[in-house]
Design a protein around this motif. Structure first.
Motif, mmCIF file in Angstrom:
data_model
loop_
_atom_site.group_PDB
_atom_site.id
_atom_site.type_symbol
_atom_site.label_atom_id
_atom_site.label_comp_id
_atom_site.label_asym_id
_atom_site.label_seq_id
_atom_site.Cartn_x
_atom_site.Cartn_y
_atom_site.Cartn_z
ATOM 1 N N PHE A 230 0.959 -1.225 -0.079
ATOM 2 C CA PHE A 230 0.092 0.054 -0.015
ATOM 3 C C PHE A 230 0.863 1.319 -0.075
ATOM 4 N N ASP A 231 2.196 1.119 0.171
ATOM 5 C CA ASP A 231 3.162 2.209 -0.127
ATOM 6 C C ASP A 231 2.619 2.993 1.427
ATOM 7 N N ALA A 232 2.582 2.457 2.541
ATOM 8 C CA ALA A 232 2.369 2.951 3.652
ATOM 9 C C ALA A 232 3.365 3.018 4.504
ATOM 10 N N GLN A 233 3.351 3.742 5.250
ATOM 11 C CA GLN A 233 4.360 3.781 6.608
ATOM 12 C C GLN A 233 4.040 2.882 7.945
ATOM 13 N N VAL A 234 5.098 2.511 8.558
ATOM 14 C CA VAL A 234 4.736 1.617 9.809
ATOM 15 C C VAL A 234 5.151 2.266 10.774
ATOM 16 N N PHE A 235 4.315 2.475 11.919
ATOM 17 C CA PHE A 235 4.400 3.034 13.182
ATOM 18 C C PHE A 235 4.308 2.143 14.267
ATOM 19 N N GLY A 236 4.592 2.684 15.549
ATOM 20 C CA GLY A 236 4.508 1.713 16.779
ATOM 21 C C GLY A 236 4.360 2.648 17.936
ATOM 22 N N THR A 237 3.675 1.850 18.819
ATOM 23 C CA THR A 237 3.197 2.543 20.341
ATOM 24 C C THR A 237 4.766 2.726 20.966
ATOM 25 N N ARG A 238 4.466 3.339 22.228
ATOM 26 C CA ARG A 238 5.906 3.649 23.019
ATOM 27 C C ARG A 238 6.309 2.144 23.554
ATOM 28 N N ALA A 239 5.312 1.365 23.736
ATOM 29 C CA ALA A 239 5.615 -0.005 24.385
ATOM 30 C C ALA A 239 6.432 -0.807 23.480
ATOM 31 N N LYS A 248 12.681 4.735 17.617
ATOM 32 C CA LYS A 248 11.635 5.947 18.301
ATOM 33 C C LYS A 248 11.353 6.841 17.502
ATOM 34 N N GLU A 249 12.093 6.977 16.235
ATOM 35 C CA GLU A 249 11.501 8.121 15.075
ATOM 36 C C GLU A 249 10.223 7.634 14.749
ATOM 37 N N HIS A 250 9.817 6.394 14.932
ATOM 38 C CA HIS A 250 8.584 5.819 14.428
ATOM 39 C C HIS A 250 7.318 5.862 15.600
ATOM 40 N N GLN A 251 7.620 6.463 16.584
ATOM 41 C CA GLN A 251 6.614 6.206 17.809
ATOM 42 C C GLN A 251 5.809 7.375 17.635
ATOM 43 N N GLY A 253 2.655 9.537 19.072
ATOM 44 C CA GLY A 253 2.030 9.763 20.635
ATOM 45 C C GLY A 253 2.763 11.056 21.105
ATOM 46 N N GLN A 254 2.124 11.111 22.386
ATOM 47 C CA GLN A 254 2.651 12.129 23.146
ATOM 48 C C GLN A 254 4.031 12.529 23.320
ATOM 49 N N SER A 255 4.833 11.434 23.590
ATOM 50 C CA SER A 255 6.304 11.682 23.407
ATOM 51 C C SER A 255 6.811 11.197 22.312
ATOM 52 N N GLY A 256 6.051 10.856 21.436
ATOM 53 C CA GLY A 256 6.645 10.596 19.829
ATOM 54 C C GLY A 256 6.229 11.726 18.796
ATOM 55 N N ILE A 257 5.785 11.288 17.511
ATOM 56 C CA ILE A 257 5.276 12.184 16.853
ATOM 57 C C ILE A 257 3.883 12.098 16.327
#
Ligand SMILES: Cc1cc2nc3c(=O)[nH]c(=O)nc-3n(C[C@H](O)[C@H](O)[C@H](O)COP(=O)(O)OP(=O)(O)OC[C@H]3O[C@@H](n4cnc5c(N)ncnc54)[C@H](O)[C@@H]3O)c2cc1C
Length: 324
Positions: A230-239, A248-251, A253-257
């Protein structure tokens, strides 16, 4: 009283950043409602890309040619600009440089400052700044009172870049920074600065986010395969960042992006308020969680109660079928 909204750039060399255009687009939208004008403030050494800002609704560029990369000089120049123009509002980037400058300027010029703003509205009389508070468990609305100039910092990915139908005529004004002499301690020495190619796009159309409930190796591999299709980016939770499954660049939320995709597919994510504050501007959220009471379903447009592993595999099967 000035009716100027200033949008400050945060790079000495790069004026082609979608995040800068996003902040200009927001200012442009607000300027129409509040009868203000938009000035893109560019401190640094820029090429012709600078003119792109007009496509996103800037009325004027205030260009201060500067060859160095000292944060302190940046603040000194900003100080002189603010003292001379006393704009109605200033939008600073949420970068290290932007936050530092915003903090110094808010004290020096007694400006209202809303940090990490996630939205701005015009209510017919005043600008209303929204930001997460109490550990992201609430979104508060802030109105600045008793200040001539108000300001905010906005993280990357919060505002989408939108081209205007009829860009204004190019109007680039040179700013003379001589005599900018604000007393500041040079506590940061920048040795050099270069344009950093970002590996993370906060504006991809589709984004997959994964949490602990979708973090086994097989599921993760499948998520990345599906994302590639899908030409999509993958991100994650802080956990999962803490579990070192994504950097961390892909986190998000509040302490991420913050990200603003058209579609966010949240896989095995509980939906803690600190995470969802980073997807506030996603247009549609599809959530997959095996717990029907998971908080993520409160934010989702489409809720899928089930095993993220199985659903990820099903998506792969559909993709493979489509490829045939
Ligand atoms: C100051 C502060 C800042 C924070 N900043 C951030 C931030 O920027 N970003 C962020 O994300 N978090 C942040 N957090 C952490 C946040 O509070 C949560 O702890 C975190 O988001 C939880 O991540 P998770 O959903 O991956 O994990 P969990 O809370 O462990 O949730 C896992 C979810 O997966 C589901 N699940 C389990 N197995 C399956 C399966 N097979 N299929 C489908 N679903 C399944 C479970 O039902 C559960 O809902 C911050 C916390 C604090 C205190």
């Amino acid at each position: 009283m000035s009716r100027e909204i200033m949008v400050v750039n945060d790079s000495f060399t790069n004026c082609s950043d979608a995040n800068f255009y996003g902040r200009i687009s927001k200012a442009s939208e607000l300027s129409e409602e509040s009868n203000c004008t938009v000035t893109a403030v560019c401190i640094g050494n820029f090429n012709d890309e600078l003119k792109n800002v007009f496509e996103y609704g800037a009325d004027k560029v205030l260009l201060c040619k500067y060859d160095g990369c000292s944060h302190t000089d940046f603040c000194r120049i900003a100080d002189k600009i603010i003292a001379e123009s006393r704009p109605k509002m200033i939008i600073f980037p949420g970068s290290e440089l932007g936050r530092r400058c915003a903090a110094s300027m808010s004290v020096k010029h007694e400006m209202g400052l809303t940090a990490e703003c996630i939205d701005i509205e015009w209510n017919g009389e005043a600008f209303i700044y929204k930001r997460a508070a109490i550990n992201s468990s609430a979104i508060v609305q802030i109105k600045c009172v008793n200040c001539e100039t108000e300001s905010c910092t906005v993280k990357d990915g919060v505002f989408l870049p939108n081209k205007v139908d009829t860009p204004k005529a190019e109007n680039i004004e040179l700013f003379d920074s001589s005599g900018a002499d604000l007393e500041l301690t040079d506590d940061i020495e920048v040795i050099s600065c270069e344009k950093k190619e970002k590996s993370v796009s906060t504006f991809s159309k589709i984004a997959f986010g994964f949490g602990r409930g979708a973090s086994d190796k097989e599921t993760l591999d499948t998520i990345y395969e599906n994302a590639a299709f899908f030409d999509a980016q993958v991100f994650g939770t802080r956990a999962v960042v803490e579990d070192e499954l994504i950097d961390k660049e892909h986190q998000v939320g509040q302490s991420g992006i913050s990200i603003s995709p058209d579609v966010y597919v949240a896989l095995g994510i509980s939906g803690a308020c600190q995470h969802v504050v980073g997807i506030k501007n996603a247009k549609k959220v599809i959530a997959v969680n095996q717990d029907e009471n998971a908080p993520i379903f409160d934010y989702a447009d489409y809720a899928v109660v089930g095993d993220a592993k199985e659903i990820t595999k099903e998506i792969k099967k559909i993709i493979e079928y489509q490829k045939q």
